[in-house]
Design a protein around this motif. Sequence first.
Motif, PDB file in Angstrom:
ATOM      1  N   UNK A  38     -49.162  41.756 -11.116  1.00  0.00           N
ATOM      2  CA  UNK A  38     -49.580  40.274 -10.821  1.00  0.00           C
ATOM      3  C   UNK A  38     -50.234  40.520  -9.806  1.00  0.00           C
ATOM      4  N   UNK A  39     -50.947  39.413  -9.034  1.00  0.00           N
ATOM      5  CA  UNK A  39     -51.961  38.722  -8.653  1.00  0.00           C
ATOM      6  C   UNK A  39     -50.472  38.122  -7.383  1.00  0.00           C
ATOM      7  N   UNK A  40     -51.147  38.035  -6.253  1.00  0.00           N
ATOM      8  CA  UNK A  40     -50.944  36.785  -4.838  1.00  0.00           C
ATOM      9  C   UNK A  40     -51.568  35.361  -5.382  1.00  0.00           C
ATOM     10  N   UNK A  41     -50.686  34.540  -5.344  1.00  0.00           N
ATOM     11  CA  UNK A  41     -51.826  33.083  -6.165  1.00  0.00           C
ATOM     12  C   UNK A  41     -51.349  32.613  -4.032  1.00  0.00           C
ATOM     13  N   UNK A  42     -52.531  32.207  -3.318  1.00  0.00           N
ATOM     14  CA  UNK A  42     -52.970  32.148  -2.144  1.00  0.00           C
ATOM     15  C   UNK A  42     -52.815  30.442  -2.029  1.00  0.00           C
ATOM     16  N   UNK A  43     -52.236  30.239  -1.619  1.00  0.00           N
ATOM     17  CA  UNK A  43     -52.200  28.681  -0.770  1.00  0.00           C
ATOM     18  C   UNK A  43     -52.294  27.315   0.756  1.00  0.00           C
ATOM     19  N   UNK A  44     -52.538  26.797   1.499  1.00  0.00           N
ATOM     20  CA  UNK A  44     -51.922  26.347   2.330  1.00  0.00           C
ATOM     21  C   UNK A  44     -53.469  26.147   3.270  1.00  0.00           C
ATOM     22  N   UNK A  45     -54.400  26.361   2.597  1.00  0.00           N
ATOM     23  CA  UNK A  45     -55.926  26.845   3.692  1.00  0.00           C
ATOM     24  C   UNK A  45     -56.625  25.440   3.082  1.00  0.00           C
ATOM     25  N   UNK A  46     -56.788  24.596   4.367  1.00  0.00           N
ATOM     26  CA  UNK A  46     -57.876  22.767   4.327  1.00  0.00           C
ATOM     27  C   UNK A  46     -58.891  22.987   4.819  1.00  0.00           C
ATOM     28  N   UNK A  47     -59.883  22.861   3.702  1.00  0.00           N
ATOM     29  CA  UNK A  47     -61.380  22.390   5.085  1.00  0.00           C
ATOM     30  C   UNK A  47     -61.271  22.371   6.538  1.00  0.00           C
ATOM     31  N   UNK A  48     -61.937  22.044   6.991  1.00  0.00           N
ATOM     32  CA  UNK A  48     -61.867  21.687   8.569  1.00  0.00           C
ATOM     33  C   UNK A  48     -62.396  20.252   8.017  1.00  0.00           C
ATOM     34  N   UNK A  49     -62.079  18.996   9.270  1.00  0.00           N
ATOM     35  CA  UNK A  49     -63.276  17.701   9.333  1.00  0.00           C
ATOM     36  C   UNK A  49     -63.368  17.786  10.662  1.00  0.00           C
ATOM     37  N   UNK A  50     -64.852  17.334  10.697  1.00  0.00           N
ATOM     38  CA  UNK A  50     -64.763  16.734  11.941  1.00  0.00           C
ATOM     39  C   UNK A  50     -65.819  15.579  11.840  1.00  0.00           C
ATOM     40  N   UNK A  51     -66.767  15.104  13.046  1.00  0.00           N
ATOM     41  CA  UNK A  51     -67.514  13.408  13.454  1.00  0.00           C
ATOM     42  C   UNK A  51     -69.135  14.439  13.552  1.00  0.00           C
ATOM     43  N   UNK A  52     -69.873  13.783  13.213  1.00  0.00           N
ATOM     44  CA  UNK A  52     -71.640  14.367  13.604  1.00  0.00           C
ATOM     45  C   UNK A  52     -71.004  13.345  15.053  1.00  0.00           C
ATOM     46  N   UNK A  53     -72.054  14.582  16.031  1.00  0.00           N
ATOM     47  CA  UNK A  53     -71.811  14.259  17.767  1.00  0.00           C
ATOM     48  C   UNK A  53     -72.953  12.548  17.482  1.00  0.00           C
ATOM     49  N   UNK A  54     -72.768  12.224  18.332  1.00  0.00           N
ATOM     50  CA  UNK A  54     -73.395  10.616  19.307  1.00  0.00           C
ATOM     51  C   UNK A  54     -73.970  11.224  20.060  1.00  0.00           C
ATOM     52  N   UNK A  55     -75.320  10.256  20.402  1.00  0.00           N
ATOM     53  CA  UNK A  55     -75.891  10.295  19.684  1.00  0.00           C
ATOM     54  C   UNK A  55     -76.644  11.926  18.441  1.00  0.00           C
ATOM     55  N   UNK A  56     -77.227  11.524  17.865  1.00  0.00           N
ATOM     56  CA  UNK A  56     -77.694  13.150  16.526  1.00  0.00           C
ATOM     57  C   UNK A  56     -78.618  13.312  17.701  1.00  0.00           C
ATOM     58  N   UNK A  57     -79.037  14.913  17.165  1.00  0.00           N
ATOM     59  CA  UNK A  57     -79.519  15.536  17.907  1.00  0.00           C
ATOM     60  C   UNK A  57     -81.153  14.788  17.937  1.00  0.00           C
ATOM     61  N   UNK A  58     -81.854  15.436  17.946  1.00  0.00           N
ATOM     62  CA  UNK A  58     -83.109  15.343  17.431  1.00  0.00           C
ATOM     63  C   UNK A  58     -84.081  15.908  16.537  1.00  0.00           C
ATOM     64  N   UNK A  59     -83.883  14.861  15.434  1.00  0.00           N
ATOM     65  CA  UNK A  59     -84.269  16.275  14.489  1.00  0.00           C
ATOM     66  C   UNK A  59     -83.152  15.722  13.037  1.00  0.00           C
ATOM     67  N   UNK A  60     -82.841  14.839  13.075  1.00  0.00           N
ATOM     68  CA  UNK A  60     -81.502  14.475  12.796  1.00  0.00           C
ATOM     69  C   UNK A  60     -81.162  13.115  12.231  1.00  0.00           C
ATOM     70  N   UNK A  61     -80.776  12.513  11.350  1.00  0.00           N
ATOM     71  CA  UNK A  61     -80.952  10.921  10.621  1.00  0.00           C
ATOM     72  C   UNK A  61     -79.621  10.960   9.749  1.00  0.00           C
ATOM     73  N   UNK A  62     -79.222   9.458   9.688  1.00  0.00           N
ATOM     74  CA  UNK A  62     -77.766   9.456   8.614  1.00  0.00           C
ATOM     75  C   UNK A  62     -76.731   9.783   9.053  1.00  0.00           C
ATOM     76  N   UNK A  63     -75.162   9.470   8.406  1.00  0.00           N
ATOM     77  CA  UNK A  63     -74.293   9.658   8.354  1.00  0.00           C
ATOM     78  C   UNK A  63     -73.442  10.519   8.113  1.00  0.00           C
TER      79      UNK A  63
END
Length: 210
Positions: A38-63
Amino acid sequence: PNTCPVPPATAAECGPHVACGPGYHGNVSLTCAVDLSGTFRLAGCQENSCVLPSPLPAGYTGRCGPGAGGLSMGSLCLRQRTLSCAAGYHGEPAVSLSCGSDGGVFNLSGCTANTCWLPSDLGVAYTTNGSSSCSGGPHTAAECAVGVSCQPGYHGPPVLTCSSHNGIFKLGGCTVNLCGVPPSLPEGHYPPVPGGGAGCPQTAPGAPGG
């Protein structure tokens, strides 16, 4: 490295050698359901969550996320398509996000300022005065702005807009000077038309004339 010392191995032997990758967090768990083949089944890793910088850097818009400043996973934010390059910028590819630490701040990349060419005919209100800052383009608006000025008889400052990458600058900001007729004209000059004349008002006493 994400390798086991001598495969096949037990979950306990492999566990110390497997970790969450960049942009993910958690405690890795390995499950071995079938012995040897068999092969190992892997679990336990979750994608990081972040916030947008405030204010947004020049060149970006939205949320991102449910509201402005809300925590969000980068993959979810990009799927929502609520974050984009601002006017005057382009993305090749579009906006990309990296979240190095869970609960941290996104690092944004992918949007760069548009570059444009000066029009061959600057019109009556604009001049480069021989400046080379915008020659051999294309250039960004910031690069060209230092080399463009208003012609004598006009005032500004000039504004360069580059709406389409590798397009032509739209020039604005320079308007014709307006002057008033002094209340007392030098000898030999015609007096103003009664009422000041259309477009040439008489300057009020004490006001500067031109």
